[in-house]
Design an enzyme around this catalytic site. Structure first.
Site, PDB file in Angstrom:
ATOM      1  N   GLY A  44       0.650  -1.177  -0.015  1.00 57.67           N
ATOM      2  CA  GLY A  44       0.023   0.042  -0.041  1.00 57.67           C
ATOM      3  C   GLY A  44       0.830   1.269   0.111  1.00 57.67           C
ATOM      4  N   GLU A  99       3.971   4.119   5.991  1.00 51.46           N
ATOM      5  CA  GLU A  99       3.008   3.107   5.643  1.00 51.46           C
ATOM      6  C   GLU A  99       1.698   3.932   5.091  1.00 51.46           C
ATOM      7  OE1 GLU A  99       1.334   0.748   5.399  1.00 51.46           O
ATOM      8  OE2 GLU A  99       0.946  -0.026   7.435  1.00 51.46           O
ATOM      9  N   ASP A 100       0.853   3.321   4.405  1.00 49.40           N
ATOM     10  CA  ASP A 100      -0.155   3.972   3.841  1.00 49.40           C
ATOM     11  C   ASP A 100      -1.324   4.629   4.821  1.00 49.40           C
ATOM     12  OD1 ASP A 100      -1.110   1.432   4.609  1.00 49.40           O
ATOM     13  OD2 ASP A 100      -1.929   0.945   2.460  1.00 49.40           O
ATOM     14  N   ASP A 103      -4.918   2.360  10.751  1.00 44.93           N
ATOM     15  CA  ASP A 103      -6.510   2.135  11.066  1.00 44.93           C
ATOM     16  C   ASP A 103      -6.709   1.499  12.317  1.00 44.93           C
ATOM     17  OD1 ASP A 103      -9.035   1.694   9.954  1.00 44.93           O
ATOM     18  OD2 ASP A 103      -8.694  -0.593   9.659  1.00 44.93           O
ATOM     19  N   ASP A 159      -5.603  -0.143  -1.663  1.00 45.80           N
ATOM     20  CA  ASP A 159      -6.422  -1.263  -2.501  1.00 45.80           C
ATOM     21  C   ASP A 159      -7.880  -1.367  -1.866  1.00 45.80           C
ATOM     22  OD1 ASP A 159      -5.326  -2.863  -0.302  1.00 45.80           O
ATOM     23  OD2 ASP A 159      -6.026  -4.435  -1.339  1.00 45.80           O
ATOM     24  N   ARG A 165      -5.094   0.395  -6.873  1.00 42.55           N
ATOM     25  CA  ARG A 165      -3.947   1.125  -6.095  1.00 42.55           C
ATOM     26  C   ARG A 165      -3.600   2.167  -7.198  1.00 42.55           C
ATOM     27  NH1 ARG A 165      -2.187  -1.931  -1.970  1.00 42.55           N
ATOM     28  NH2 ARG A 165      -2.372  -4.322  -1.876  1.00 42.55           N
TER      29      ARG A 165
HETATM   30  P1  IMP Z   1      -4.383  -1.823  10.841  1.00 44.13           P
HETATM   31  O1  IMP Z   1      -3.286  -2.575  11.146  1.00 44.13           O
HETATM   32  O2  IMP Z   1      -5.680  -1.942  10.895  1.00 44.13           O
HETATM   33  O3  IMP Z   1      -3.834  -0.351  11.398  1.00 44.13           O
HETATM   34  O4  IMP Z   1      -4.364  -1.681   9.190  1.00 44.13           O
HETATM   35  C1  IMP Z   1      -3.299  -1.270   8.395  1.00 44.13           C
HETATM   36  C2  IMP Z   1      -3.445  -1.756   6.883  1.00 44.13           C
HETATM   37  O5  IMP Z   1      -4.819  -1.835   6.571  1.00 44.13           O
HETATM   38  C3  IMP Z   1      -3.111  -0.792   6.076  1.00 44.13           C
HETATM   39  O6  IMP Z   1      -1.815  -0.905   5.760  1.00 44.13           O
HETATM   40  C4  IMP Z   1      -3.909  -1.077   4.976  1.00 44.13           C
HETATM   41  O7  IMP Z   1      -3.410  -1.710   3.977  1.00 44.13           O
HETATM   42  C5  IMP Z   1      -5.109  -1.319   5.338  1.00 44.13           C
HETATM   43  N1  IMP Z   1      -6.198  -0.507   5.387  1.00 44.13           N
HETATM   44  C6  IMP Z   1      -6.957  -0.008   6.323  1.00 44.13           C
HETATM   45  N2  IMP Z   1      -7.890   0.903   6.143  1.00 44.13           N
HETATM   46  C7  IMP Z   1      -7.804   0.897   4.794  1.00 44.13           C
HETATM   47  C8  IMP Z   1      -8.618   1.736   3.818  1.00 44.13           C
HETATM   48  O8  IMP Z   1      -9.362   2.505   4.076  1.00 44.13           O
HETATM   49  N3  IMP Z   1      -8.290   1.500   2.540  1.00 44.13           N
HETATM   50  C9  IMP Z   1      -7.374   0.643   2.059  1.00 44.13           C
HETATM   51  N4  IMP Z   1      -6.760  -0.233   3.003  1.00 44.13           N
HETATM   52  C10 IMP Z   1      -6.906  -0.012   4.218  1.00 44.13           C
HETATM   53 MG    MG Z   2      -3.823  -2.996   2.078  1.00 44.99          MG
END
Ligand code: IMP
Ligand code: MG
Length: 180
Positions: A44, A99-100, A103, A159, A165
Site C-alpha cells: 500500500g 505506511e499508507d 487503521d 487497495d 491502487r
Molecule cells: P491496521 O493494522 O488495522 O492499522 O491496518 C493497516 C492496513 O490496513 C493498512 O496498511 C492498509 O493496507 C489496510 N487498510 C486500512 N484501512 C484501509 C482503507 O480505508 N483502505 C485501504 N486499505 C486500508
Molecule cells: Mg492493504
C-alpha cells in the site's frame, strides 16, 4: 475504469503533493545531517513512498517489508503475519517506517515492536493517512499526512481486494462495493 465503484475524491493529487512536500521538509529538518533508512511497507505505501523519499535530500537507504493483517475484506483480522522481511540489518540506523494508513493500529504496533528489537539508532513512523476513530490498539504516528473519517479509501497505493491502487488520488469507495 473504476468510476462505478468510487463515491468521491477525498484528497486530490495537488493536496497530496503539497502535504508530501511538507512531510519531506519536516523529516529532513528533524534528521539534519543524519543518514536515513526508509522502510516501505508493501504494497500500500509504495506510491506514497516513491514521492516522499524524493522530497528528502538526506543520504538514504531504502528497504521493503511486507506483513499482512487482512483477508480480502475491509477490516483487520487482528493477526499479523510476516510475508517479507527487510533485506538489510537496521542496527544503529535511523529508521522511518512508511505506511499508507493507520487503521486499527495492529500492523504498525507489530512492526514497531519487531523492528525495535533490532537496535536501530532511532525508529519512527510516517503514514500518509490516519483513521484515529478505528483504533483497536493505542498507536500514534510520528508523521501523518491526513487524518480522515471512518470511510474506506482506495487509490494512491491503497487497495480494495488488491484493486484500485493505481488511482492517482485518494478516493472513497461506495459502501455497496464492500457491503457485498
Ligand atoms: P491496521 O493494522 O488495522 O492499522 O491496518 C493497516 C492496513 O490496513 C493498512 O496498511 C492498509 O493496507 C489496510 N487498510 C486500512 N484501512 C484501509 C482503507 O480505508 N483502505 C485501504 N486499505 C486500508
Ligand atoms: Mg492493504
Amino acid at each position: 475504469m473504476y468510476g462505478k465503484e468510487i463515491k468521491k475524491v477525498l484528497i486530490s493529487k495537488a493536496q497530496i503533493d503539497e502535504r508530501v512536500r511538507e512531510l519531506g521538509k519536516k523529516i529532513s529538518e528533524d534528521y539534519a545531517g543524519e543518514k536515513l533508512t526508509m522502510v516501505c511497507t508493501l504494497r500500500g505505501a509504495t506510491v506514497f513512498f516513491a514521492d516522499l523519499i524524493r522530497q528528502i535530500p538526506n543520504e538514504m537507504e531504502i528497504d521493503f517489508i511486507a506483513v499482512s493483517s487482512y483477508g480480502g475484506g475491509t477490516s483487520t483480522s487482528g493477526e499479523v503475519k510476516m510475508v517479507k522481511d527487510l533485506s538489510s540489518p537496521i542496527e544503529g540506523k535511523n529508521v522511518i517506517i512508511v505506511e499508507d494508513i493507520i487503521d486499527s493500529g495492529v500492523t504498525l504496533s507489530y512492526l514497531v515492536k519487531l523492528l525495535s528489537t533490532r537496535a536501530p539508532k532511532s525508529l519512527k513512523v510516517c503514514s500518509l493517512l490516519d483513521k484515529p476513530s478505528r483504533r483497536k490498539v493505542d498507536f500514534k504516528g510520528d508523521y501523518v499526512g491526513f487524518e480522515i473519517e471512518n470511510e474506506y479509501v482506495v487509490g494512491f497505493g491503497l487497495d480494495y481486494d488488491q484493486k484500485m491502487r493505481n488511482l492517482p488520488e485518494v478516493c472513497v469507495l461506495k459502501e455497496e462495493v464492500y457491503a457485498k
